[in-house]
Scaffold this active site. Structure first.
Site, PDB file in Angstrom:
ATOM      1  N   SER A 138      33.439  20.479  18.485  1.00  0.00           N
ATOM      2  CA  SER A 138      32.523  20.162  19.584  1.00  0.00           C
ATOM      3  C   SER A 138      33.192  19.389  20.711  1.00  0.00           C
ATOM      4  CB  SER A 138      31.320  19.365  19.065  1.00  0.00           C
ATOM      5  OG  SER A 138      31.719  18.095  18.602  1.00  0.00           O
ATOM      6  N   LYS A 156      30.874  11.899  20.554  1.00  0.00           N
ATOM      7  CA  LYS A 156      30.471  12.605  21.777  1.00  0.00           C
ATOM      8  C   LYS A 156      30.736  11.712  22.989  1.00  0.00           C
ATOM      9  CE  LYS A 156      28.649  16.336  19.877  1.00  0.00           C
ATOM     10  NZ  LYS A 156      29.266  16.111  18.558  1.00  0.00           N
TER      11      LYS A 156
END
Length: 237
Positions: A158, A196
């Site tokens: 990701s 993230k």
């Protein structure tokens, strides 16, 4: 209560500090306790640290401080020890210590800081629950800043567009807040840890992946807790 091996290791560290002025190496501790691997020493040191007998100074190799001895030994150690000078009083060993002149052993040229490795970061797992107390990773001290640090093994792709690949080891500085745009370890709803980029959007927080195949997730601030900031990355080829 200490196990027999924990008791032996604590006394060995204490005597080595008082005799040589430096903490013993892991190899010296392993040989003194007749253990086959240094992983056993890691476990014993962690046990002593958790029980409040020793303290590891962060970001310094071979930096141990003896905080206390078992009660049945503390009094005799106090009356028999002949510690000279204020430098010996604390038993704190800095990373850039002088070589042990009694053995003429030169200091290691590749001293490194040891960080706990918290396993593979994955959804559904709080970050503290990932920690394996027997696993550490060596990193260059120059990579680290102030405060506490830990390492994480990345799972998934990701964040691949910013060069973070599946299987990489990321170095995280503990933090409870971060500026917008910082790559962070975030805990969502108290149970899901994720790596993230954090963005503040008005009254909300966005957790952005670095891969167009994944969606940006947006939360109210009370659902996201910052647990650390990315400061480095290690990769094996």
């Amino acid at each position: 209560m200490l196990t027999r091996k924990q008791h032996e290791l604590l006394l060995f560290i204490h005597r080595h500090l008082n005799t040589h002025g430096v903490s013993p190496s892991f190899d010296e501790m392993k040989d003194a306790l007749d253990l086959k691997s240094k992983s056993g020493i890691h476990r014993l040191i962690t046990g002593l640290e958790e029980r409040g007998f020793i303290r590891r100074l962060p970001h310094r190799a071979r930096a141990l401080e003896v905080l206390r001895l078992p009660e049945n030994l503390a009094e005799s150690a106090t009356t028999s020890a002949t510690v000279s000078g204020a430098a010996r009083a604390s038993n704190i060993i800095e990373g850039d210590f002088a070589p042990d002149r009694t053995s003429q052993t030169p200091p290691a040229a590749n001293d490194s800081a040891q960080l706990p490795l918290y396993g593979r970061i994955a959804a559904g797992t709080p970050i503290e629950a990932l920690r394996d107390h027997n696993t550490f990773v060596d990193v260059p001290p120059s990579m680290l800043g102030q405060g506490e640090h830990y390492a994480l093994e990345v799972e998934g792709d990701s964040m691949i567009d910013v060069g973070i690949h599946d299987g990489d080891t990321v170095i995280i500085q503990r933090a409870e807040s971060a500026d917008s745009g910082t790559i962070v370890v975030a805990l969502v709803d108290g149970e899901e840890a994720t790596l993230k980029r954090l963005r503040r959007r008005g009254q909300t927080i966005a957790l952005e992946p670095a891969n167009t195949e994944y969606e940006v997730r947006i939360f109210p601030p009370d659902r996201v807790q910052v647990q650390g900031k990315l400061i480095g990355l290690l990769r094996r080829y």
